[in-house]
Design a protein around this motif. Structure first.
Motif: not given
Length: 818
Positions: A423-424, A426-428, A430-432, A435, A443, A447, A450
């Motif tokens: 998930p980390i 995927n978050q990188s 596709h950031p929310n 964010s 930020d 990033s 993580y």
């Protein structure tokens, strides 16, 4: 004669050189002797020339043979008549001796039996054994004579005495154990039973074993509470007391070779194993902790018996019955790990020292003072649990249940991959929407924290997976080694490492968008000389430096630091080559300025691996600190764009010169690549046809060209993609977004496939570009052509001679670094 050797005779005759003079005499003598032999042979043959004479001789010989045979038969019959009485006398003697022997043994049997009858009432089994063994041996001698009534009657009497003796021995054994008195004669009674028949030995031992185990069977049966699994250790304690009592009090009444304590122990283990099988199979629910406790006590009991008897006969003799039910304990560990994973979600993945620091300088200070490995603590905790579980189970068994344990480990390694680390990534990617902006320092640092944590944690897990697999294979039974495999886990976490590196590169690419906008807006068309390092390059290096100083110290393995640096340099060179399209037209001054900027960037990129040490001092650079392999890679990568720029310096006219220099510098026969050069030189589309026609014509004269040069392989031919050039580079790598998530595997099938021993995956290996071997030789010819072109005075390049000196310096500097 077959052994005749004429040499020996010749050596005797001619024993000296003087005797050679006698050869004529010897030949004469030999001839005369041969003549005499021939005469005698002829005379002999002549006697048998008439058949009648030969037949007479044969008949005479036959008559003589018959006469001799007849005389021999007569002589034999006379001898038989003379010795017949002697033979009869010999037979009489043999019969008399045999009769005396039988009578003597019969006398001995009767005497021994009478004495046996006389002492049998005394129960003195030692003396009884001496007589009974004699009687038993003599009776075996008289077995062929049982048809004689007297012998048969004697045999019945002896059998009656034998039965009386057997009954007395059993009665004495019962009295001895019932009344607790010691009878040192019983050991001889055991030998008597063994002498009579082995079935009586077995009968006595069965009685003794049942007598000793009677109370255990009564107390610890499956129908009473004492027979439950909770009281299994009490059963072992009780038997230990029985065994101790036998060894202290009863070993002397049995022959030592009967090993009654060992056999009694085996019988107890057999009975206990059957009771356990019945109890476990009939139980609806078994507590895993009780199961492990009982198994532990059983193993201790088996080891104790092995120590007592100095044997391995008791290995797994009882404990093997527990193995089919150890899956209950494995399921309990599965539940425990599932609950533990809930706790992992509440634990910070980043080390505590890095959590609240979002200022760049503060973070760099922390790295210099206390460089804590950026690894998720939950991964360390996970492997501690794994080792604790493995240590616990290996004390109990090395059987098939270890395969089930390995499957549980693989299940939660996948769970950790899927729910904690992926998930980390995927978050990188596709950031929310909520964010922080990408240009926020907070930020940026977050990033990097993580992404490097995911990389380090994946590497840590891979190394521990290797150790874990090795332990399993060393501990498990040889029959099950091939069923242990963690290769799927390697693939998952190597994929995470790849995705982490790509995300870090993407992050740097995003940060470099502002310097690239400066590059585009640099007012290239109004340059009148080569200046100092361009403003865009200062910001470009500053952006790189801010990222490098954070990323490299947080990556704990040198191999991944090198891999990241290699990929970063490839990305930068790729981006530079594609941003050249933004400058139209691309003049010689522009190229010289870009080369100057690239030289400055190259000096910086050569030392970036040293930033992996947070205390690295830029003022104390040593050439020995920089890897030669890395330096070679940097030079090779920069040589690509330098070669491209050298080609772009070639004037568009004459056409042949441009194509010749293309073949010398690029060295391929790709029309598409040549078209890229025409686009960079901003040649009108109407004029391209003659260039391409000339290119195809000259191709027929060149046979040493490759199909496509690596120098231009990453150069885009579509100007509409300029703003996304860094993304284009990433699309050529294994981008996380392009990788489908692995399907949740069936744990039963996790070990069904085999793969080779793990190594660094292909996507993590640095790809060194292939450089034409004759480029360095052709550069000198290229410079010579440029000088000749400058002397001819083309209008487009008024300041060529002055600027070419600076251009040459850049080339010499590059060559000196190689």
């Amino acid at each position: 004669m077959a052994s005749y050797n004429p040499n020996d005779l010749l050596n005797q005759i001619f024993n000296s050189p003087e005797t050679l003079n006698e050869i004529p005499q010897l030949l004469n003598h030999t001839h005369q002797y041969k003549t005499q032999l021939n005469r005698e042979l002829t005379k002999q043959i002549s006697q048998y020339q008439h058949p009648s004479q030969l037949n007479n001789d044969i008949l005479e010989l036959i008559t003589t043979l018959k006469s001799t045979k007849s005389k021999a038969a007569s002589t034999q019959s006379n001898i038989i008549v003379m010795t017949q009485s002697i033979q009869c006398l010999d037979q009489y003697k043999k019969n008399l001796v045999l009769s005396m022997k039988i009578l003597k043994r019969l006398q001995m049997l009767i005497i021994s039996n009478n004495k046996l009858d006389g002492i049998i009432q005394t129960h003195n089994y030692k003396e009884i054994l001496s007589y009974f063994s004699v009687v038993k041996e003599l009776m075996s001698y008289f077995k062929p004579y049982k048809s004689i009534n007297e012998i048969n009657q004697l045999n019945l009497i002896i059998n009656k005495t034998q039965n009386k003796l057997i009954d007395d021995i059993f009665i004495d054994f019962e009295d001895s154990f019932t009344n607790n008195f010691t009878n040192n004669q019983l050991v001889y009674g055991c030998e008597i039973l063994e002498l009579v028949d082995l079935k009586y030995k077995d009968k006595l031992l069965n009685w003794f074993y049942n007598y000793q185990l009677k109370e255990i069977k009564s107390i610890f049966n499956n129908l009473d509470e004492a027979g439950n699994l909770e009281n299994l250790n009490r059963r072992y304690i009780y038997f230990n007391n029985v065994l101790s009592n036998i060894q202290n009090n009863y070993l002397s009444i049995f022959p030592s070779n009967w090993l009654i304590d060992l056999e009694l122990s085996k019988l107890f283990c057999k009975i206990t194993k059957q009771d356990l099988i019945n109890q476990l199979s009939n139980s609806n629910q078994i507590d895993s902790s009780l199961l492990l406790t009982s198994l532990t006590k059983t193993l201790d009991f088996e080891n104790k018996l092995n120590d007592i008897f100095k044997t391995n006969d008791f290995d797994k003799i009882i404990s093997k019955s527990f193995e089919p039910y150890l899956i209950i304990w494995v399921n309990e560990q599965d539940k425990f790990l599932s609950n533990k994973f809930i706790d992992f979600f509440q634990i910070s993945k980043i080390p505590q020292e890095y959590i609240d620091i979002n200022n760049l300088n503060d973070f760099l200070t922390i790295l210099k003072v206390n460089n804590i490995p950026n690894i998720a603590n939950s991964s360390i905790e996970l492997f501690k649990i794994f080792h604790k579980i493995l240590t616990q189970i290996i004390k109990l068994t090395n059987g098939e249940v270890l395969i089930d344990v390995s499957k549980v480990f693989i299940k939660y390694l996948y769970e950790y991959y899927l729910k904690h680390l992926l998930p980390i990534i995927n978050q990188s990617i596709h950031p929310n929407q909520n964010s922080l902006p990408s240009n926020s320092p907070s930020d940026n640092i977050e990033s990097i924290k993580y992404l490097t944590m995911v990389l380090n944690t994946a590497d840590y897990i891979i190394n521990n997976i290797n150790d874990l697999q090795e332990k399993f294979k060393n501990l498990i039974n040889e029959d099950y080694k091939d069923k242990i495999s963690f290769e799927l886990c390697h693939d998952w976490y190597f994929e995470l490492i790849n995705k982490s590196i790509i995300c870090l590169l993407n992050k740097i690419s995003d940060d470099l968008k502002f310097p690239w906008r400066q590059f585009e807006n640099n007012n290239w068309n109004n340059m009148d000389s080569v200046n100092d390092v361009s403003t865009y390059m200062i910001d470009f290096k500053a952006c790189l430096n801010n990222n490098i100083k954070l990323i490299l110290p947080l990556i704990i393995r040198d191999g991944y630091i090198r891999n990241f640096c290699d990929k970063l340099i490839e990305n930068i060179i790729y981006s530079f080559m594609n941003h050249l399209k933004l400058i139209k037209p691309l003049s010689i001054l522009n190229i010289e300025q870009i080369l100057f900027d690239l030289s400055n960037l190259k000096d910086y990129l050569l030392i970036i691996p040293l930033y992996s040490n947070p205390n690295y001092d830029e003022l104390k650079i040593s050439n020995e600190d920089i890897s030669k392999l890395y330096t070679r890679l940097v030079n090779n990568q920069f040589k690509k764009i330098e070669t491209l720029l050298k080609l772009l310096l070639t004037p568009t006219l004459p056409v042949d010169n441009l194509i010749e220099n293309y073949f010398q510098l690029i060295g391929d026969k790709s029309v598409a690549n040549f078209n890229k050069i025409l686009n960079l030189k901003d040649i009108d589309s109407n004029q391209k046809a003659k260039y391409i026609d000339n290119f195809n014509l000259q191709l027929t004269l060149s046979n040493d060209l490759q199909d496509e040069s690596p120098i231009l392989s990453n150069l885009d031919d579509n100007s509409s993609n300029l703003t996304n050039n860094s993304e284009d580079y990433q699309s050529q790598s294994i981008h996380p977004q392009s990788q489908p998530l692995p399907q949740q595997p069936d744990i039963k099938d996790l070990l069904s496939s085999k793969s080779p021993e793990p190594s660094l995956p292909e996507f993590l290996k640095s790809k060194s570009p292939r450089i034409l071997s004759n480029n360095s030789l052709k550069i000198n010819n290229f410079e010579k052509n440029l000088r000749e072109f400058a002397l001819n005075g083309e209008n487009q390049v008024n300041k060529f001679n002055e600027n070419f000196k600076n251009f040459g310096k850049l080339f010499r500097k590059d060559n000196s670094n190689e």
